[in-house]
Design an enzyme around this catalytic site. Sequence first.
Site, PDB file in Angstrom:
ATOM      1  N   ILE A  62     -11.224   0.814 -10.091  1.00  0.00           N
ATOM      2  CA  ILE A  62     -12.530  -0.124 -10.391  1.00  0.00           C
ATOM      3  C   ILE A  62     -13.774  -0.107  -9.081  1.00  0.00           C
ATOM      4  O   ILE A  62     -13.062  -0.319  -8.577  1.00  0.00           O
ATOM      5  CB  ILE A  62     -12.159  -1.432 -10.734  1.00  0.00           C
ATOM      6  CG1 ILE A  62     -11.441  -1.424 -11.172  1.00  0.00           C
ATOM      7  CG2 ILE A  62     -13.388  -2.306 -11.014  1.00  0.00           C
ATOM      8  CD1 ILE A  62     -11.799  -1.264 -13.253  1.00  0.00           C
ATOM      9  N   LYS A  80      -4.281  -5.793   3.304  1.00  0.00           N
ATOM     10  CA  LYS A  80      -5.248  -7.287   3.902  1.00  0.00           C
ATOM     11  C   LYS A  80      -5.540  -7.391   4.955  1.00  0.00           C
ATOM     12  O   LYS A  80      -4.385  -6.933   6.090  1.00  0.00           O
ATOM     13  CB  LYS A  80      -5.048  -8.079   2.406  1.00  0.00           C
ATOM     14  CG  LYS A  80      -4.654  -7.934   1.430  1.00  0.00           C
ATOM     15  CD  LYS A  80      -3.093  -9.767   0.750  1.00  0.00           C
ATOM     16  CE  LYS A  80      -3.774  -8.952  -0.732  1.00  0.00           C
ATOM     17  NZ  LYS A  80      -2.754  -9.913  -1.413  1.00  0.00           N
ATOM     18  N   ARG A 140       6.825 -14.972  -4.806  1.00  0.00           N
ATOM     19  CA  ARG A 140       6.881 -15.243  -3.737  1.00  0.00           C
ATOM     20  C   ARG A 140       6.028 -15.790  -2.985  1.00  0.00           C
ATOM     21  O   ARG A 140       4.503 -15.719  -2.910  1.00  0.00           O
ATOM     22  CB  ARG A 140       7.585 -14.496  -2.681  1.00  0.00           C
ATOM     23  CG  ARG A 140       6.309 -13.000  -2.321  1.00  0.00           C
ATOM     24  CD  ARG A 140       6.517 -12.158  -0.977  1.00  0.00           C
ATOM     25  NE  ARG A 140       5.664 -11.354  -1.498  1.00  0.00           N
ATOM     26  CZ  ARG A 140       4.912 -10.866  -0.921  1.00  0.00           C
ATOM     27  NH1 ARG A 140       4.011 -11.853  -0.937  1.00  0.00           N
ATOM     28  NH2 ARG A 140       4.463  -9.288  -1.124  1.00  0.00           N
ATOM     29  N   ASN A 193       3.017 -11.365  -7.337  1.00  0.00           N
ATOM     30  CA  ASN A 193       3.411 -11.581  -6.463  1.00  0.00           C
ATOM     31  C   ASN A 193       4.706 -12.666  -6.561  1.00  0.00           C
ATOM     32  O   ASN A 193       4.004 -13.804  -6.372  1.00  0.00           O
ATOM     33  CB  ASN A 193       3.634 -11.789  -4.935  1.00  0.00           C
ATOM     34  CG  ASN A 193       2.015 -10.796  -4.505  1.00  0.00           C
ATOM     35  OD1 ASN A 193       1.020 -10.476  -4.546  1.00  0.00           O
ATOM     36  ND2 ASN A 193       2.731  -8.810  -4.393  1.00  0.00           N
ATOM     37  N   GLY A 231       0.768  -1.304   0.539  1.00  0.00           N
ATOM     38  CA  GLY A 231      -0.017   0.083   0.178  1.00  0.00           C
ATOM     39  C   GLY A 231       0.739   1.248  -0.225  1.00  0.00           C
ATOM     40  O   GLY A 231       0.058   2.125  -0.112  1.00  0.00           O
ATOM     41  N   GLU A 245      -1.461  -7.212 -10.005  1.00  0.00           N
ATOM     42  CA  GLU A 245       0.088  -7.617 -10.236  1.00  0.00           C
ATOM     43  C   GLU A 245       0.129  -8.452  -9.554  1.00  0.00           C
ATOM     44  O   GLU A 245      -0.145  -9.665 -10.063  1.00  0.00           O
ATOM     45  CB  GLU A 245       0.638  -6.995  -8.324  1.00  0.00           C
ATOM     46  CG  GLU A 245      -0.022  -7.115  -6.843  1.00  0.00           C
ATOM     47  CD  GLU A 245       1.186  -6.456  -5.955  1.00  0.00           C
ATOM     48  OE1 GLU A 245       1.132  -5.298  -6.525  1.00  0.00           O
ATOM     49  OE2 GLU A 245       0.516  -6.627  -4.786  1.00  0.00           O
TER      50      GLU A 245
END
Length: 451
Positions: A203, A237, A292, A290, A165, A288
């Site tokens: 969105i 999150k 990992r 990630n 973020g 995106e």
Amino acid sequence: MIKKVIIANRGEIAARIIRTCTKMGIQTVAVYSEADQKAPFVAMADESFLLGPPRVNESYLNIDKILSIAKECGADAVHPGYGFLSENGRFAERCEAEGLTFIGPSSHVMDMMGSKIAARNAMEKANIPIVPGTNEAVASAEAAVQIANEIGYPIMLKASAGGGGIGMQVVNNDEELIKAFESNTKRAQTFFGDGSMFLEKKIEGARHIEIQLIADHFGNVFHLFERECSIQRRNQKVLEEAPSPFISEETRKKMGEAAVNAAKALKYTNAGTIEFLVDENENFYFLEMNTRIQVEHPVTEEITGLDIVELQLNIANKKELTINQDTLSINGHAIEVRIYAEDPKTFFPSPGHISTYEEPKTNKVRLETAVSNNYDVTPFYDPMISKLIVSGENRLEAINNLKQALLKFKIEGIKTNIPMLLKIVDNEEFMKGNTTTSFVQEHYLTELHTN
């Protein structure tokens, strides 16, 4: 074959990796900062080494020191966990140069996906839907205003190298954008060493839904279904669940196939996650990737019965996976909540001494924790101290198990977000599965400020 793994991380994910390595007969090496000397993960490892002072650039981001310890202890592999160096292509390259197996994808793919602008271009090339926006860095606030007026407000201003973020802000008009562009550029430069910014159309009413991918070195790529991660505060999150209570079986299949095709186009290996924004009509757009293991991986493990860390290690060992998409299925429902040491009203961190820590002993509960009784939570790292994961035959049962577990989770001496989590799981819209990325703002903060 991997015999000894050095874990370039801390807290609950370090402990999580140690448990699977121990199960597989692999020795573990923990590295820790001065602030983490008494952390549970340090005692769990077969060997532990001090990295340096508490600040991350002197400890968990100190590549030279980590590699020096790896050589000293005879480790032959590195697991980066999440955060810190986990998506640092230079670290992966250095590991390879030192003869260490990096448990993750290639440094080339990491670098490509580490830049959100490069990732957008790669996904568009692979025919994955992307949110309308810019595919190159925006040069100035004035240029951003011109582009924003072409796309239409509201706009998401994002740092290309961002995460967690940071460097991300919703803007609704020219004035907000000019002010936000300068401040977020500086913040991205400070945190990531890269102030490149880009724009995406916001969105409205979006859900944040991601697909867990697994890919070996033999061309086998499959997905472990989706995770719903829409409940967030400050673009980070708070609660994740699997499967999503929103998408149809048809959309689940389309999203899974799109993610697998993207991984194949990238020649991806190891575990990874592609995150999507999904609108109210179930149209999905690449957000995106990630490269990992994710914080929320346990909910996927609970509904599939698979150990994702074990899969990572087997892939790193160049083993061909025998799993295929047709044999995988969703079994039950799982929910994870992140327990933060923070004020539940302001979201400000709440470091301090934990005088009491009592985990819930209720049905179908799994705890991944970084703390214990008489533990000092420091201000140096992310305030997440535990992850509470529950499962059930269905979503309603999982929610009921979560409520009971939260009510019996006792942490004293610091503030935590447990009161916030209880309000969320009691909310009628959450019970119905009506969760979007604005849920916390609309259903928690609004209620909090009107009472």
